[in-house]
Design a protein around this motif. Structure first.
Motif, PDB file in Angstrom:
ATOM      1  N   HIS A  16       8.122   3.510  15.495  1.00  0.00           N
ATOM      2  CA  HIS A  16       7.874   4.887  15.904  1.00  0.00           C
ATOM      3  C   HIS A  16       8.771   5.898  15.199  1.00  0.00           C
ATOM      4  CE1 HIS A  16       5.153   3.378  18.897  1.00  0.00           C
ATOM      5  NE2 HIS A  16       6.112   2.631  19.468  1.00  0.00           N
ATOM      6  N   HIS A  17       9.885   5.430  14.627  1.00  0.00           N
ATOM      7  CA  HIS A  17      10.782   6.353  13.947  1.00  0.00           C
ATOM      8  C   HIS A  17      10.528   6.411  12.436  1.00  0.00           C
ATOM      9  CE1 HIS A  17      13.089   6.920  17.600  1.00  0.00           C
ATOM     10  NE2 HIS A  17      13.078   5.597  17.768  1.00  0.00           N
ATOM     11  N   LEU A  18       9.459   5.742  12.021  1.00  0.00           N
ATOM     12  CA  LEU A  18       9.162   5.669  10.588  1.00  0.00           C
ATOM     13  C   LEU A  18       8.910   7.066  10.021  1.00  0.00           C
ATOM     14  CD1 LEU A  18       8.822   3.315   8.529  1.00  0.00           C
ATOM     15  CD2 LEU A  18       6.353   3.551   8.853  1.00  0.00           C
ATOM     16  N   ARG A  19       9.589   7.394   8.928  1.00  0.00           N
ATOM     17  CA  ARG A  19       9.416   8.690   8.276  1.00  0.00           C
ATOM     18  C   ARG A  19       8.519   8.605   7.034  1.00  0.00           C
ATOM     19  NH1 ARG A  19      13.100  12.724   9.682  1.00  0.00           N
ATOM     20  NH2 ARG A  19      13.939  12.303  11.750  1.00  0.00           N
ATOM     21  N   THR A  20       8.582   7.484   6.312  1.00  0.00           N
ATOM     22  CA  THR A  20       7.819   7.346   5.069  1.00  0.00           C
ATOM     23  C   THR A  20       7.054   6.033   5.074  1.00  0.00           C
ATOM     24  OG1 THR A  20       9.429   8.640   3.790  1.00  0.00           O
ATOM     25  CG2 THR A  20       7.956   7.191   2.553  1.00  0.00           C
ATOM     26  N   LEU A  21       5.730   6.123   4.805  1.00  0.00           N
ATOM     27  CA  LEU A  21       4.897   4.923   4.677  1.00  0.00           C
ATOM     28  C   LEU A  21       4.106   5.025   3.378  1.00  0.00           C
ATOM     29  CD1 LEU A  21       3.692   2.284   5.697  1.00  0.00           C
ATOM     30  CD2 LEU A  21       2.018   3.621   7.004  1.00  0.00           C
ATOM     31  N   ASN A  22       4.358   4.123   2.443  1.00  0.00           N
ATOM     32  CA  ASN A  22       3.693   4.135   1.137  1.00  0.00           C
ATOM     33  C   ASN A  22       3.053   2.776   0.899  1.00  0.00           C
ATOM     34  OD1 ASN A  22       2.874   4.338  -1.490  1.00  0.00           O
ATOM     35  ND2 ASN A  22       4.745   5.284  -2.234  1.00  0.00           N
ATOM     36  N   LEU A  23       1.731   2.725   0.999  1.00  0.00           N
ATOM     37  CA  LEU A  23       0.958   1.500   0.728  1.00  0.00           C
ATOM     38  C   LEU A  23       0.048   1.688  -0.482  1.00  0.00           C
ATOM     39  CD1 LEU A  23      -0.072   0.589   4.398  1.00  0.00           C
ATOM     40  CD2 LEU A  23       1.826  -0.333   3.073  1.00  0.00           C
ATOM     41  N   ALA A  24       0.402   2.615  -1.366  1.00  0.00           N
ATOM     42  CA  ALA A  24      -0.468   2.950  -2.494  1.00  0.00           C
ATOM     43  C   ALA A  24      -0.570   1.796  -3.485  1.00  0.00           C
ATOM     44  CB  ALA A  24       0.056   4.191  -3.204  1.00  0.00           C
ATOM     45  N   HIS A  25      -1.708   1.768  -4.201  1.00  0.00           N
ATOM     46  CA  HIS A  25      -1.952   0.829  -5.294  1.00  0.00           C
ATOM     47  C   HIS A  25      -1.880  -0.623  -4.831  1.00  0.00           C
ATOM     48  CE1 HIS A  25      -2.040   4.077  -8.220  1.00  0.00           C
ATOM     49  NE2 HIS A  25      -0.980   4.580  -7.614  1.00  0.00           N
ATOM     50  N   ASN A  26      -2.658  -0.926  -3.798  1.00  0.00           N
ATOM     51  CA  ASN A  26      -2.880  -2.297  -3.361  1.00  0.00           C
ATOM     52  C   ASN A  26      -4.379  -2.531  -3.314  1.00  0.00           C
ATOM     53  OD1 ASN A  26      -0.197  -3.665  -2.645  1.00  0.00           O
ATOM     54  ND2 ASN A  26       0.036  -1.640  -1.700  1.00  0.00           N
ATOM     55  N   ARG A  38      -0.282   6.673  15.733  1.00  0.00           N
ATOM     56  CA  ARG A  38       0.882   6.438  16.597  1.00  0.00           C
ATOM     57  C   ARG A  38       2.191   6.742  15.873  1.00  0.00           C
ATOM     58  NH1 ARG A  38       0.021   0.533  19.037  1.00  0.00           N
ATOM     59  NH2 ARG A  38       2.041   1.085  19.999  1.00  0.00           N
ATOM     60  N   LEU A  39       2.156   6.855  14.539  1.00  0.00           N
ATOM     61  CA  LEU A  39       3.381   7.073  13.773  1.00  0.00           C
ATOM     62  C   LEU A  39       3.632   8.572  13.642  1.00  0.00           C
ATOM     63  CD1 LEU A  39       2.792   4.383  10.990  1.00  0.00           C
ATOM     64  CD2 LEU A  39       4.061   4.140  13.133  1.00  0.00           C
ATOM     65  N   THR A  40       3.876   9.219  14.757  1.00  0.00           N
ATOM     66  CA  THR A  40       3.919  10.678  14.807  1.00  0.00           C
ATOM     67  C   THR A  40       5.142  11.275  14.130  1.00  0.00           C
ATOM     68  OG1 THR A  40       4.946  10.493  16.998  1.00  0.00           O
ATOM     69  CG2 THR A  40       2.536  10.799  16.908  1.00  0.00           C
ATOM     70  N   ASN A  41       6.131  10.448  13.791  1.00  0.00           N
ATOM     71  CA  ASN A  41       7.310  10.968  13.101  1.00  0.00           C
ATOM     72  C   ASN A  41       7.201  10.886  11.575  1.00  0.00           C
ATOM     73  OD1 ASN A  41       9.102  11.859  15.211  1.00  0.00           O
ATOM     74  ND2 ASN A  41       9.261   9.709  15.853  1.00  0.00           N
ATOM     75  N   LEU A  42       6.043  10.455  11.103  1.00  0.00           N
ATOM     76  CA  LEU A  42       5.866  10.343   9.654  1.00  0.00           C
ATOM     77  C   LEU A  42       6.012  11.698   8.974  1.00  0.00           C
ATOM     78  CD1 LEU A  42       2.897   7.869   8.978  1.00  0.00           C
ATOM     79  CD2 LEU A  42       5.288   7.605   8.312  1.00  0.00           C
ATOM     80  N   ARG A  43       6.738  11.682   7.866  1.00  0.00           N
ATOM     81  CA  ARG A  43       6.841  12.863   7.011  1.00  0.00           C
ATOM     82  C   ARG A  43       6.042  12.673   5.712  1.00  0.00           C
ATOM     83  NH1 ARG A  43       8.735  13.962  11.198  1.00  0.00           N
ATOM     84  NH2 ARG A  43      10.658  15.118  11.684  1.00  0.00           N
ATOM     85  N   HIS A  44       5.964  11.431   5.280  1.00  0.00           N
ATOM     86  CA  HIS A  44       5.278  11.152   4.015  1.00  0.00           C
ATOM     87  C   HIS A  44       4.357   9.946   4.199  1.00  0.00           C
ATOM     88  CE1 HIS A  44       8.045  13.915   2.014  1.00  0.00           C
ATOM     89  NE2 HIS A  44       9.025  13.320   2.710  1.00  0.00           N
ATOM     90  N   LEU A  45       3.059  10.148   3.958  1.00  0.00           N
ATOM     91  CA  LEU A  45       2.072   9.073   4.078  1.00  0.00           C
ATOM     92  C   LEU A  45       1.277   8.992   2.771  1.00  0.00           C
ATOM     93  CD1 LEU A  45       0.501   6.931   5.669  1.00  0.00           C
ATOM     94  CD2 LEU A  45      -0.970   8.767   6.547  1.00  0.00           C
ATOM     95  N   ASN A  46       1.309   7.810   2.149  1.00  0.00           N
ATOM     96  CA  ASN A  46       0.586   7.614   0.887  1.00  0.00           C
ATOM     97  C   ASN A  46      -0.213   6.316   0.982  1.00  0.00           C
ATOM     98  OD1 ASN A  46      -0.377   7.436  -1.688  1.00  0.00           O
ATOM     99  ND2 ASN A  46       1.594   7.768  -2.698  1.00  0.00           N
ATOM    100  N   LEU A  47      -1.522   6.441   1.079  1.00  0.00           N
ATOM    101  CA  LEU A  47      -2.430   5.292   1.117  1.00  0.00           C
ATOM    102  C   LEU A  47      -3.383   5.311  -0.080  1.00  0.00           C
ATOM    103  CD1 LEU A  47      -3.419   5.388   4.919  1.00  0.00           C
ATOM    104  CD2 LEU A  47      -1.492   4.214   3.846  1.00  0.00           C
ATOM    105  N   SER A  48      -2.996   5.988  -1.145  1.00  0.00           N
ATOM    106  CA  SER A  48      -3.903   6.209  -2.273  1.00  0.00           C
ATOM    107  C   SER A  48      -4.160   4.947  -3.079  1.00  0.00           C
ATOM    108  CB  SER A  48      -3.312   7.286  -3.200  1.00  0.00           C
ATOM    109  OG  SER A  48      -3.244   8.514  -2.541  1.00  0.00           O
ATOM    110  N   HIS A  49      -5.387   4.876  -3.631  1.00  0.00           N
ATOM    111  CA  HIS A  49      -5.764   3.856  -4.609  1.00  0.00           C
ATOM    112  C   HIS A  49      -5.498   2.445  -4.092  1.00  0.00           C
ATOM    113  CE1 HIS A  49      -6.175   7.250  -7.255  1.00  0.00           C
ATOM    114  NE2 HIS A  49      -4.885   7.537  -7.150  1.00  0.00           N
ATOM    115  N   SER A  50      -5.793   2.220  -2.823  1.00  0.00           N
ATOM    116  CA  SER A  50      -5.629   0.888  -2.243  1.00  0.00           C
ATOM    117  C   SER A  50      -6.940   0.350  -1.709  1.00  0.00           C
ATOM    118  CB  SER A  50      -4.576   0.917  -1.123  1.00  0.00           C
ATOM    119  OG  SER A  50      -3.280   1.003  -1.657  1.00  0.00           O
ATOM    120  N   PHE A  51      -8.061   0.946  -2.173  1.00  0.00           N
ATOM    121  CA  PHE A  51      -9.393   0.457  -1.833  1.00  0.00           C
ATOM    122  C   PHE A  51      -9.646   0.461  -0.318  1.00  0.00           C
ATOM    123  CE2 PHE A  51      -8.384  -1.376  -5.958  1.00  0.00           C
ATOM    124  CZ  PHE A  51      -9.487  -0.989  -6.699  1.00  0.00           C
TER     125      PHE A  51
END
Length: 882
Positions: A16-26, A38-51
């Motif tokens: 819940h305290h996660l600030r950055t989630l990067n799952l790009a290029h998978n 549910r990850l309401t504390n996120l500041r940076h979310l990158n899910l690009s190019h992961s199909f």
């Protein structure tokens, strides 16, 4: 390399305290879990190019603390409400990148995320109009709205900005003029409006963008002159103004643009001389001024452009000699100077060590083949076509890398002997020359294992065709020569042959049965020879034949039933032979057939219908003239001609043509069109014709012909038809020529025919019609010959006035059918003249390979080294991508 799905109950969503989630290029190939919300504390979310795929969950709108959101995804969808929430409620958002996401909604009128700096909504299927909401954002630096063709309207009110660095709206539906306020973007360094619908003049205020490095206005509708204020843009590296309607002279403004790397001005209407200051751009790498109307000589100091890697000056009216300095550019791989008026080859050639493609075709070059070209060891493509080049028989040329050689229309009298030293040849064109006599033995004996394309057409070659060793040929064109004898058996060994054109020669004997078993063959053209015997079993092994021309030979017997295996067959021309058969209704099962020509044979009997539900559904040209068909006209068969019922492209104002097959030069047929035997170089899809003339048809003209609403030519002349001319023919509003002459038609000419506003030629002569000739816009243009032999017709243009006939006179049918079919020279072959809609026709059309379409195998096989005649449209498409 992560794969699989992310489980909704993954412990990831407990952070819940996660600030950055990067799952790009998978490579997840799954939907984005709803629990992402549910990850309401996120500041940076990158899910690009992961199909990721499917709908982006609405729960993503819970992440209101985001500073950056990157969801670039080609298989995802975002609903309109969530899209608005992101742009209006995410007050900390600085970066939003949704490239490829299917949003399919308008841009919100109000965008509250005043922190936005980077916005990428390219290729998101945005709709509606471009509002000014983005241009009100105080911190915006980069805006990408490209590839949204449903985004319409003009540019909104532009507010001055000293933060905007990049603006990309290429390939959208944005239209209208470019406002003067564009010059208020004082900090802009990239402006891309490539491929929009912009028009009018480029404002002088463009010169205020003093920080700009990249300026692209190509593929719009701009007019007028290039603003001279562009000379102020001293940081400019890329200037792309191609494919517009700019006119006038190219201003000599380039001396100040010393940072310029790319200059694209091609495909406009520029006139005047070559701008001399261009050669002072010592950093220039790409220069394309092709497809304009530039004239005059080139400057002599091209050697200053030492970094040039692309030079295209083709399709202009440049003249004089080609400066030798052009051939001293050290980095140039491709040089295109074709379609100008250059005269004389350079007397001194300094070779370009990197030169791979040299196109000097369609100029006025003359003189000996330059010995200095021998030093171009990297040269793989050489095109000197349409010049007057002499080749010394003793010249020593090796060209170790040469693959493509084009020497058509060069006034050659012999096949160049230096070819014995060229070992890697893949393409050879020496067509349209003055080469006489037999093909030399040394040529037939060459072992070019990679040769795929060979044309010796339009020469004066004689004698028997020798055995070839070119077993990998895909394209063989020997048309318009005087070659004799049988087809050599070596053709049967060409397992990859797709295109074979031996037309307009004196070949004789039967054709090899192997031609019916070549699985790769797409186009077979043997027309106008002296072949005899029965037809082989064409398509015996379910081949890919799409075009068969056997017109103008002496073939006998019946049509081979093996043609049923030609599932891709579009054109079958068997005219002018001695085939003795009944109507091949079974051909109606070939769903792709568009042209069926059986004229001038010995076909007989009635026209029967095929037994399938869809019979001849794409047929556009139906020619059974000059046979011995009998019975009534087949109303049921006409009803199957679906392609004649609906005009292809109707209402678009655009002429479409039959798609050539992969290895085809453009399909062409010989038809009787408005008076003469005309060769159609390309078969337009508006060319819908029925010619049943010179047979023994009986009975009445079917009223159902009215349903063929796109019919362009109808010829029922020289038969035994009776009854009235159906008034329903007046519904054929595309009809341009109607010939009903030499029948036994009675009654009056229907007034309804005056509705045919496109009708250029009418022939109802030699019938037993009576009464007044209708008056109407088109009928007022027809002359006496249109009505001759109908003793009781009256009124203009005839001298006989109505009301003066002998009331005791009863119209009599014609007593003899032995009258000449060419009475007064006014049969179908002298009726039809001209052609509307701009379709190019000629008495003889000299069709050249690849003039309108490039085959897929050639594109793949010779990528990067195309001669201009084959690569121009591909080169333009490539520029669109780059």
């Amino acid at each position: 390399m992560l794969t699989g799905t992310i489980h909704p109950n993954s412990s990831l969503f407990q952070l819940h305290h996660l600030r950055t989630l990067n799952l790009a290029h998978n490579a997840f190939f799954s939907s984005i879990p709803h629990n992402i919300g549910r990850l309401t504390n996120l500041r940076h979310l990158n899910l690009s190019h992961s199909f990721f795929e499917g709908e982006i969950p609405t729960e993503i709108s819970y992440l209101s603390n985001l500073v950056s959101l990157e969801l670039n995804c080609y298989g995802c969808e975002l609903d309109e409400r969530t899209f608005e929430t992101i742009l209006q409620n995410f007050t900390n958002l600085e970066v939003v990148s949704l490239f490829g996401v299917n949003i399919s909604s308008p841009i919100p009128l109000n965008i509250s995320s005043s922190s936005l700096k980077y916005v990428d909504l390219g290729f998101t299927n945005l709709r509606g109009v471009l509002t000014e909401s983005f241009f009100l954002l105080p911190k915006l630096e980069m805006l990408y709205l490209n590839y949204n063709d449903l985004l319409k309207g003009g540019l909104p009110k532009i507010h001055p900005s000293n933060t905007l660095l990049e603006l990309h709206i290429s390939f959208t539906g944005i239209s209208g003029e470019l406002p003067d306020s564009i010059g208020t973007f004082s900090s802009l360094n990239r402006l891309n409006m490539y491929g929009c619908q912009l028009s009018g003049r480029v404002p002088d205020s463009i010169g205020n963008l003093t920080q700009i490095r990249y300026l692209a206005f190509s593929y719009n509708h701009f007019t007028g002159h290039i603003p001279s204020t562009i000379s102020k843009l001293k940081h400019l590296s890329y200037l792309k103004l191609s494919s517009n309607s700019f006119s006038g002279e190219i201003p000599d403004i380039f001396s100040n643009l010393q940072e310029l790397r790319s200059l694209y001005l091609h495909n406009n209407s520029f006139i005047g001389s070559f701008p001399s200051t261009i050669v002072s751009l010592t950093h220039l790498q790409y220069l394309d001024l092709s497809s304009n109307s530039l004239s005059g000589p080139l400057p002599n100091n091209f050697s200053m452009l030492q970094k040039l890697t692309q030079l295209d000056l083709s399709y202009n009216a440049l003249n004089g000699t080609i400066p030798s300095s052009v051939f001293s550019l050290p980095l140039l791989p491709q040089l295109w100077l074709d379609n100008n008026r250059f005269s004389g080859l350079p007397t001194e050639l300094k070779t370009i060590p990197t030169l791979e493609s040299l196109d000097l075709s369609h100029n006025q070059l003359s003189g000996s083949f330059p010995q200095s070209l021998v030093n171009l060891t990297s040269l793989s493509t050489l095109d000197l076509s349409s010049n007057n080049i002499t080749i010394d028989e003793g010249i020593q040329i090796t060209f170790p890398s040469l693959q493509d050689l084009w020497l058509s229309s060069c006034e050659l009298k012999d096949i160049p002997h230096f070819l014995t030293n060229v070992k890697k040849l893949q393409v050879l064109d020496i067509s349209n020359n003055k080469i006489r006599g037999q093909i030399p033995n040394w040529f037939s004996g060459m072992r070019w294992d990679n040769l795929s394309y060979l044309t010796l057409s339009h020469n004066s070659l004689t004698g028997h065709l020798q055995q070839f060793n070119f077993h990998n040929l895909r394209y063989l064109d020997l048309k318009f020569n005087s070659l004799q004898g049988p087809i050599p058996s070596s053709i049967c060994n060409m397992n990859d042959l797709q295109f074979l054109d031996l037309s307009r020669n004196d070949f004789s004997n039967s054709i090899p049965s192997c031609l019916g078993s070549m699985s790769s063959l797409t186009v077979l053209d043997l027309r106008r020879n002296n072949f005899t015997g029965s037809l082989p079993s064409l398509c015996a092994q379910s081949t890919s034949l799409s075009t068969i021309y056997l017109n103008g030979n002496q073939f006998e017997g019946t049509l081979p039933m093996s043609l049923l295996n030609c599932s891709d067959l579009e054109v079958l021309d068997m005219g002018n032979n001695a085939i003795n058969d009944t109507f091949p209704a079974w051909l109606g099962t070939l769903q792709q057939m568009q042209v069926l020509i059986l004229k001038s044979n010995l076909f007989h009997g009635p026209i029967s219908t095929c037994q399938t539900t869809f019979c001849f559904p794409k047929l556009r040209i139906f020619d059974l003239s000059r046979n011995k068909f009998s019975g009534s006209l087949p109303a049921k068969v006409f009803g199957n001609f679906k392609a004649m019922i609906k005009l292809d492209g109707e209402g678009t104002g655009e002429i479409k043509y039959m798609e050539p097959s992969e290895m085809s030069s453009d399909d062409s047929v010989s038809l009787v069109i408005k008076g003469q035997d005309i060769e159609l170089e390309r078969i337009s899809t508006i060319m819908t014709t029925i010619d049943l003339s010179c047979n023994h048809f009986e009975g009445v003209i079917p009223k159902t012909l009215k349903d063929l609403s796109s019919l362009w030519l109808l010829n029922l002349s020289h038969n035994n038809l009776i009854g009235h001319i159906p008034m329903e023919l007046g519904q054929l509003n595309k009809l341009e020529a109607l010939d009903l002459s030499w029948n036994r038609l009675t009654g009056k000419i229907p007034q309804e025919l005056t509705r045919l506003t496109f009708l250029e030629k009418l022939n109802v002569s030699q019938n037993v019609l009576f009464g007044p000739i209708p008056l109407g816009p088109q009928f007022n243009t027809f002359e006496n010959d249109s009505y001759g032999g109908n003793l009781d017709l009256c009124g203009p243009p005839l001298s006989k006035q109505c009301g003066t006939s002998d009331p005791s006179h009863v119209p009599q049918p014609l007593e003899s059918e032995d009258e000449s079919y060419f009475f007064s020279g006014f049969t179908w072959e002298s009726v039809v003249i001209g052609y509307s809609c701009g379709l190019v026709v000629g008495t003889v059309v000299w069709s050249l390979m690849f003039k309108y379409r490039k085959p897929k195998w050639f594109v793949e096989f010779f990528e990067g080294i195309y001669p201009k005649k084959m690569r121009r449209s591909m080169k333009r498409a490539q520029r669109r991508r780059t």
